[in-house]
Design an enzyme around this catalytic site. Structure first.
Site, mmCIF file in Angstrom:
data_model
loop_
_atom_site.group_PDB
_atom_site.id
_atom_site.type_symbol
_atom_site.label_atom_id
_atom_site.label_comp_id
_atom_site.label_asym_id
_atom_site.label_seq_id
_atom_site.Cartn_x
_atom_site.Cartn_y
_atom_site.Cartn_z
ATOM 1 C CG HIS A 258 0.915 3.952 8.382
ATOM 2 N ND1 HIS A 258 2.007 4.106 9.198
ATOM 3 C CD2 HIS A 258 0.706 2.600 8.297
ATOM 4 C CE1 HIS A 258 2.444 2.926 9.590
ATOM 5 N NE2 HIS A 258 1.665 1.990 9.048
ATOM 6 C CD GLU A 259 -2.315 0.937 6.630
ATOM 7 O OE1 GLU A 259 -1.708 0.083 5.942
ATOM 8 O OE2 GLU A 259 -2.253 0.969 7.871
ATOM 9 C CG HIS A 262 2.266 -0.580 4.708
ATOM 10 N ND1 HIS A 262 3.442 -1.188 5.062
ATOM 11 C CD2 HIS A 262 1.681 -0.180 5.876
ATOM 12 C CE1 HIS A 262 3.587 -1.165 6.379
ATOM 13 N NE2 HIS A 262 2.524 -0.549 6.895
ATOM 14 C CD GLU A 288 4.835 -0.935 9.599
ATOM 15 O OE1 GLU A 288 4.645 0.295 9.723
ATOM 16 O OE2 GLU A 288 3.900 -1.730 9.394
#
Length: 493
Positions: A258-259, A262, A288
């Site tokens: 997830h990170e 980003h 996101e």
């Protein structure tokens, strides 16, 4: 003739100082000694004072009045600087500095309260943050065209979006999500969770491998541990964090993916935009969309989980899952859990919708901070059918309100909606995508996202970025169709 270059040079220094402040925040959440919290709060307040003075410098108004852009990039820079200048002028310097100081302290207080499961330790500090955010929202509302105080805060995270439009979208989404949840939980095919211990060292080795697989450039970043995973920075210094629980490896692995989504957005922005108004992601919703498509549509797909199953076996040996198909179901296990960051795709947006409603009430003043825990627990029982057993499962689980991020939560679901649209377009552009994912080859997917979304940075408005990449305006339909198809297949619906 000199107004535009003078303005951009001034802005470049402001952006550089802003990055330094972000690095102070990263340090605070990763390696700062606990005893430094008070001094760090003073440092953050002082630096915010410097930044606020630069953002409201009267010379910006003079430069804007005279500057002429040579192209679309220059015109967009001027528009973004003018927007920032107007909003910054609405907020008194005293308030900007006090917000920075208070939220720096609040972050540490929240972490202590979470570790101790002690809401009362946190509520006085949260009350201060909420009062300051209400004051900021009112100042912005009076100085801009925001319809409500909450809209004024939302503008910082998702420009050109109104809360009433988000609420209407959520109302359209909720019935299908609830119906899908009921069907899945009633299927009788829910797999059990992973069992056993997964050494922290092994989890972190695999997390680094996953980061590299998804295209994260470690020469311009690093992976560290934090209480709440996050990504920080832009351009040539973009850092990510994860967390490790030895009985829950998916927490570490999927937080990392997830990170990385980003971080890859920031690393993928055109290099010549660095330290300009175009040099960061255009909105948190678009941000996101990258983290969620990396984590879910790609990272939890049947093709990729087959590859990940082999990596888990190589790292941990026999860990009690008998096949790649069982592993896929385990990765995508649907359960009404407490923690948003660990929620499956069916429940995740319901978590966001709850927080959206509560924070709107907090900013409007119709919900008192002292009543927040009771309101949270009652709403959670209503939405999820589960009683919150301790504060770290409920009100204290998220860092956002402690650091003043009111208006941020709805961008998570906007990101999911955008990701649904992008995945539909990606599959049309790369018909053999699953073949690549099954080999752990993310390049066709991440290259497409970099070309169509990431490289543009702040050049276009949020919805325009998605619309251009997908060939149509974004709607929630592709996300909901994806969820129905995916979980229908897994659970035999």
């Amino acid at each position: 003739m000199t107004a535009f270059p003078e303005l951009i040079a001034f802005q470049r220094d402001t952006e550089a100082l802003s990055q330094v402040m972000g690095r102070l925040g990263w340090d605070q959440e990763t390696v700062m000694p606990r005893g430094a919290a008070g001094q760090r709060a003073d440092e953050m307040g002082a630096l915010e004072g410097v930044l606020h003075a630069r953002r409201t410098d009267p010379r910006i108004g003079d430069w804007l009045a005279k500057a002429e852009a040579a192209d679309a990039e220059g015109a967009r820079m001027l528009a973004l600087i003018a927007r920032s200048y107007k909003r910054s002028q609405c907020v008194p310097a005293r308030l900007a500095a006090e917000l920075a100081r208070t939220t720096s302290l609040a972050q540490g207080t929240w972490a202590e309260a979470r570790a101790r499961d002690d809401v009362q330790h946190f509520l006085p500090t949260l009350r201060q943050v909420v009062l300051l955010k209400r004051e900021q929202a009112q100042a912005l509302c009076e100085g801009t065209d925001a319809a409500t105080a909450y809209d004024a805060l939302l503008e910082d995270y998702e420009p050109e979006t109104r809360a009433e439009d988000i609420a209407a979208m959520f109302d359209r989404m909720r019935p299908r999500l609830v119906a899908l949840r009921a069907a899945v939980l009633g299927s009788g095919r829910i797999p059990g969770p992973l069992r056993g211990e997964f050494a922290a060292e092994g989890q972190l080795r695999l997390a680094r491998k996953l980061a590299e697989t998804f295209g994260y450039d470690f020469t311009r970043g690093r992976l560290d541990l934090a209480v709440h995973p996050f990504s920080s920075g832009s351009g040539s210094d973009v850092r990510i964090t994860t967390r490790v629980v030895e009985t829950e490896p998916f927490n570490c692995l999927y937080s990392t993916i997830h990170e990385v989504g980003h971080a890859c957005y920031e690393q993928g922005i055109a290099p010549h935009y660095a330290l300009t108004p175009l040099g960061q992601g255009v909105s948190m919703g678009v941000h996101e969309s990258q983290s969620r498509i990396y984590e879910n549509q790609l990272g939890r797909s049947g093709a990729f989980t087959g590859w990940l199953f082999e990596q888990m076996q190589a790292e941990f040996g026999d860990f009690g899952v008998d096949s790649a198909e069982t592993f896929r179901a385990t990765v995508n296990r649907v359960q009404p859990g407490f923690i948003r960051t660990e929620a499956d795709e069916v429940h995740y947006n319901l978590h966001v919708m709850m927080r959206f409603d509560l924070e709107r009430q907090l900013i409007a003043g119709t919900l008192d901070v002292g009543d927040l825990e009771e309101a949270w627990n009652a709403r959670f029982l209503q939405d999820f059918g589960v009683v919150v057993e301790r504060p770290s499962q409920g009100l204290l689980q998220d860092v956002h309100w402690s650091v003043g991020l009111f208006g941020y939560f709805p961008t998570y679901t906007l990101g999911n909606v955008y990701a649904g649209c992008l995945m539909q377009a990606l599959r049309a552009a790369v018909p053999d995508l699953d073949d690549h994912l099954a080999r752990g080859d993310l390049h066709p997917a991440t290259d497409w996202l970099r070309e169509n979304v990431q490289r543009h940075g702040g050049l276009m408005a949020p919805r325009e970025v998605i619309a251009r990449a997908c060939g149509a305006a974004p709607t929630e339909a592709p996300l909901l169709d994806y969820l129905d198809a995916k979980f229908g297949a897994i659970y035999g619906l």
